[in-house]
Design a protein around this motif. Sequence first.
Motif, PDB file in Angstrom:
ATOM      1  N   ILE A 397       0.863  -1.186   0.000  1.00  0.00           N
ATOM      2  CA  ILE A 397       0.000   0.000   0.000  1.00  0.00           C
ATOM      3  C   ILE A 397       0.896   1.231   0.000  1.00  0.00           C
ATOM      4  N   THR A 398       0.842   1.965  -1.098  1.00  0.00           N
ATOM      5  CA  THR A 398       1.703   3.135  -1.267  1.00  0.00           C
ATOM      6  C   THR A 398       0.835   4.379  -1.396  1.00  0.00           C
ATOM      7  N   GLY A 399       0.977   5.271  -0.441  1.00  0.00           N
ATOM      8  CA  GLY A 399       0.160   6.497  -0.462  1.00  0.00           C
ATOM      9  C   GLY A 399      -1.332   6.205  -0.484  1.00  0.00           C
ATOM     10  N   GLY A 400      -1.734   5.062   0.055  1.00  0.00           N
ATOM     11  CA  GLY A 400      -3.151   4.699   0.087  1.00  0.00           C
ATOM     12  C   GLY A 400      -3.628   3.962  -1.152  1.00  0.00           C
ATOM     13  N   TYR A 401      -2.758   3.770  -2.141  1.00  0.00           N
ATOM     14  CA  TYR A 401      -3.109   2.982  -3.329  1.00  0.00           C
ATOM     15  C   TYR A 401      -2.537   1.575  -3.177  1.00  0.00           C
ATOM     16  N   GLY A 425       7.205  -4.278  -0.915  1.00  0.00           N
ATOM     17  CA  GLY A 425       7.181  -2.905  -0.414  1.00  0.00           C
ATOM     18  C   GLY A 425       8.122  -2.742   0.760  1.00  0.00           C
ATOM     19  N   VAL A 426       8.777  -1.600   0.824  1.00  0.00           N
ATOM     20  CA  VAL A 426       9.591  -1.272   1.998  1.00  0.00           C
ATOM     21  C   VAL A 426       9.194   0.133   2.462  1.00  0.00           C
ATOM     22  N   PRO A 466       7.826   0.222  -9.962  1.00  0.00           N
ATOM     23  CA  PRO A 466       8.821   0.200  -8.885  1.00  0.00           C
ATOM     24  C   PRO A 466       9.641   1.484  -8.880  1.00  0.00           C
ATOM     25  N   ARG A 467       9.841   2.011  -7.689  1.00  0.00           N
ATOM     26  CA  ARG A 467      10.685   3.201  -7.537  1.00  0.00           C
ATOM     27  C   ARG A 467      12.157   2.787  -7.523  1.00  0.00           C
ATOM     28  N   ARG A 489      12.586  -7.805   1.784  1.00  0.00           N
ATOM     29  CA  ARG A 489      12.176  -6.545   2.428  1.00  0.00           C
ATOM     30  C   ARG A 489      13.250  -6.085   3.400  1.00  0.00           C
ATOM     31  N   GLU A 490      13.858  -7.047   4.089  1.00  0.00           N
ATOM     32  CA  GLU A 490      14.909  -6.696   5.047  1.00  0.00           C
ATOM     33  C   GLU A 490      16.151  -6.180   4.310  1.00  0.00           C
ATOM     34  N   ARG A 491      16.513  -6.896   3.250  1.00  0.00           N
ATOM     35  CA  ARG A 491      17.735  -6.525   2.518  1.00  0.00           C
ATOM     36  C   ARG A 491      17.621  -5.124   1.912  1.00  0.00           C
TER      37      ARG A 491
END
Length: 497
Positions: A397-401, A425-426, A466-467, A489-491
Amino acid sequence: MTANHGYDALVGRHAGSDRPFLRAPDGTAWSYADFADRAARLAGALASHGLRPGDRIAVQVAKHPDALALYAASLRGGHVFLPLNTAYTAAELDHFVGDSGAALVVCDPDTHEAVAPVADRFGARTATLAALAADADGADPAPVAARAPDDLAAILYTSGTTGRSKGAMLTHDNLLSNAATLKDAWRFTADDVLIHALPIFHTHGLFVATNVTLAAGSSMIFHDRYDPDAILAAMPEATAMMGVPTFYTRLLDHPGLTREATGGMRLFVSGSAPMLAETHRAWTDRTGHRILERYGMTETNMNTSNPYDGDRRPGTVGLPLPGVEVRVVDGDRAPVPAGETGMIEVRGPNVFPGYWNLPEKTAEELGPDGWFVTGDLGVLSDDGYLSIVGRQKDLVITGGYNVYPKEVEEALDDQPGVLESAVFGVAHPDMGEGVVAVVVPEAGAAPDPDALRAALEDRLARFKQPRRIEVIDALPRNAMGKVQKAALRERYADSFA
Ligand code: MLC
Ligand code: AMP
């Protein structure tokens, strides 16, 4: 007179009222009577385009008062409203129009050229909102179509684990019952003025914000986009705001956010994505207000809310709303004791009847007993507060999307030189989560992240892209061969730090 369950209660009953409904910074100022009249004439315009009760209208338009009136027109005409994120590409639109069998696709002039061929392919008509609005000016009000509580009012597409979006069907009563519940729970009255800066193609801006306003006879200041300056400027005339957590973190970054600036407000609501407890506390320190966090979904509208009177607990989504049942269950769907983590399930008049044309998918998530499996993991406190602690569904969930990694992975895997990929997602300081992709090259290939980025442009909405894209040798897998997203996600945890 014909009964239309949703329209009569939300719009029709206001038809003669000169109370203010909507003000937009562009100068639009509608009373409730204006809004009802606009809806009636737009419904006339829809009828003149051949639309009949039950027909689906796909709508992908920039935020505009007429877009809200079109939603009301759709309710009035007994049509099924299908709002679409303006960020969706023509390639994404293809699935929504084809799957829903929409009779009409409404777009803006600048997207008409891209949208019309998609509509044509499926035998749907295309019209711009501006053209419909012009037709409405000369149209007679369409009669109110009869609609029962269980008749469909809307279909909202929400992505899925298969990478293909599913159409969540919402009935007139799903919408109306939730609006009435929220209006009471959050004490909305005709004296309220809501700052409406959310998009109107998703549940939060279209149903929660709009239907609560209509149910209470409140009014709204209708912003066409989220702009912290404009919101602060509107606050002295407003009483309430609803937003995703990014609304609040961006306002906290603004020097104009003070006790004085928020002094006339009575309520700030947050939802659609987790709000960090530290954001909640920072807001209280700066403004003296305690944000009211609530929890919902496209399929269910709103399920839980922190109390209006009483303890609004940071990091929790509060208590089940009146009439909504919430339970936390184990793998056998047996409720677990307070303090133990499990799957959140919900049941009530807010819960949708199923996915459009997907009876098997519906049966997986919605049992005959009415309990809907949310895919969210939660824990209940001894005194009934729900905290969301994670998600079983693979979702960012990015910025509510919402971004479903599978859809992005499929798009990446289709690119030349890519063997496989993983998307996750991170933490992102502005958007809550940011989308990251790792790709594994085919033997001898060396895919270029910039080329991959360019290849996704036409295929996926911007917010899904993807950013950060990294090329790696192999995906981490467990003994069963399953990709270990937690390890990834950790890496890459510091990608946006
Ligand atoms: C915009 N961009 C995003 C993005 N929004 N990227 C990731 N996630 C997002 N949410 C892209 C833009 O295309 C742009 O790309 C770049 O990020 C910077 O844009 P911006 O100008 O900073 O973004 P802005 O237009 O200000 O939008 C941010 C936002 C917006 C947070 C105001 O995303 C928003 O209104 N979100 C609300 C979503 C919402 O309503 N969700 C409710 C779903 S209902 P580039 O590269 O072109 O510059 C639901 C149920 C429930 O979940 O419980 O409510
Ligand atoms: P959508 O599919 O867009 O309706 O998104 C619904 C999902 O958003 C839920 O299943 C949750 O995962 C998430 N969500 C909504 N509100 C909250 C909240 N207050 N806290 C955490 N997650 C939330």
